[in-house]
Design a protein around this motif. Structure first.
Motif, PDB file in Angstrom:
ATOM      1  N   THR A   1      38.877  33.276  46.776  1.00  0.00           N
ATOM      2  CA  THR A   1      38.280  34.322  47.766  1.00  0.00           C
ATOM      3  C   THR A   1      38.701  35.618  47.202  1.00  0.00           C
ATOM      4  O   THR A   1      39.989  35.815  46.898  1.00  0.00           O
ATOM      5  N   HIS A   2      37.940  36.545  47.359  1.00  0.00           N
ATOM      6  CA  HIS A   2      37.859  37.899  46.852  1.00  0.00           C
ATOM      7  C   HIS A   2      37.587  38.959  48.024  1.00  0.00           C
ATOM      8  O   HIS A   2      36.528  38.695  48.795  1.00  0.00           O
ATOM      9  N   GLU A   3      38.306  40.117  48.195  1.00  0.00           N
ATOM     10  CA  GLU A   3      38.003  40.997  49.027  1.00  0.00           C
ATOM     11  C   GLU A   3      37.458  42.182  48.167  1.00  0.00           C
ATOM     12  O   GLU A   3      38.221  42.674  47.387  1.00  0.00           O
ATOM     13  N   VAL A   4      36.520  42.800  48.533  1.00  0.00           N
ATOM     14  CA  VAL A   4      35.938  43.921  47.738  1.00  0.00           C
ATOM     15  C   VAL A   4      35.394  45.118  48.805  1.00  0.00           C
ATOM     16  O   VAL A   4      35.008  44.741  49.756  1.00  0.00           O
ATOM     17  N   ASP A   5      35.488  46.154  48.433  1.00  0.00           N
ATOM     18  CA  ASP A   5      35.437  47.405  48.982  1.00  0.00           C
ATOM     19  C   ASP A   5      34.232  48.149  48.350  1.00  0.00           C
ATOM     20  O   ASP A   5      34.496  49.068  47.584  1.00  0.00           O
TER      21      ASP A   5
ATOM     22  N   THR B   1      33.504  34.243  48.111  1.00  0.00           N
ATOM     23  CA  THR B   1      34.110  33.397  47.391  1.00  0.00           C
ATOM     24  C   THR B   1      33.397  33.267  45.954  1.00  0.00           C
ATOM     25  O   THR B   1      32.248  33.039  45.895  1.00  0.00           O
TER      26      THR B   1
ATOM     27  N   MET C   1      34.534  43.629  52.361  1.00  0.00           N
ATOM     28  CA  MET C   1      33.577  42.481  52.352  1.00  0.00           C
ATOM     29  C   MET C   1      34.472  41.322  51.647  1.00  0.00           C
ATOM     30  O   MET C   1      35.183  41.322  50.640  1.00  0.00           O
ATOM     31  N   ARG C   2      34.375  40.200  52.001  1.00  0.00           N
ATOM     32  CA  ARG C   2      34.933  38.780  51.579  1.00  0.00           C
ATOM     33  C   ARG C   2      33.753  38.041  50.967  1.00  0.00           C
ATOM     34  O   ARG C   2      32.971  37.726  51.282  1.00  0.00           O
TER      35      ARG C   2
END
Length: 152
Positions: free
Chosen positions: A9-13, A4, A1-2
């Motif tokens: 911007t961050h990607e998190v699982d 801001t 999941m992306r």
């Protein structure tokens, strides 16, 4: 999941139903947003989503649409938001636990209502709880911030 947050911007699982509060605190290490009640009643977890005040404890990250701003992204050292500066000048905080949520709610409110009355302030800010009871100072700080923002 992306997502801001504060312009980055961050990607998190994570699971889509995980509340934004826990993504911010546990996954991204952004701890200015506080856990208070977990049922969107106290306001300690208030952040902005595209400028609107939102209770992050009840917003599933999978339903998030828009950019998130936390207290860390509202102002910067040396360039505080008018509400943050007013909080300092009026010595609002006592224990300080609720203050990031209070400030975020006030900043979103003033963006919509630059000339609030005492009744306007009380109506909006009554949804953010302060155990220390600094409500008169909160109102004074909001009025001061509103005046600063109007003259800027």
């Amino acid at each position: 999941m992306r997502l801001t947050v504060n312009g980055q911007t961050h990607e998190v699982d994570v699971e889509p139903e995980m509340p934004l509060l826990w993504v911010l605190r546990d996954e991204l290490g952004i701890t200015g947003v506080k856990y208070g009640c977990g049922i969107a009643q106290c306001g300690a977890c208030t952040v902005h989503v595209d400028g609107a005040a939102v209770r992050s404890c009840q917003l599933p990250v999978g339903e998030l649409t828009g950019e998130v701003t936390t207290i860390e992204g509202l102002g910067q050292p040396g360039a505080l938001h008018a509400v943050q500066q007013a909080w300092i000048e009026h010595q609002v905080a006592q224990c300080g636990y609720c203050q990031s949520g209070q400030i975020m709610a006030a900043a979103a409110f003033l963006a919509l209502n630059p000339e609030p009355t005492d009744q306007d302030i009380d109506a909006v800010m009554s949804a953010n709880l302060c155990r220390c009871g600094t409500y008169p100072r909160i109102r004074a700080a909001i009025k001061s911030a509103a005046a600063t923002m109007r003259s800027a």
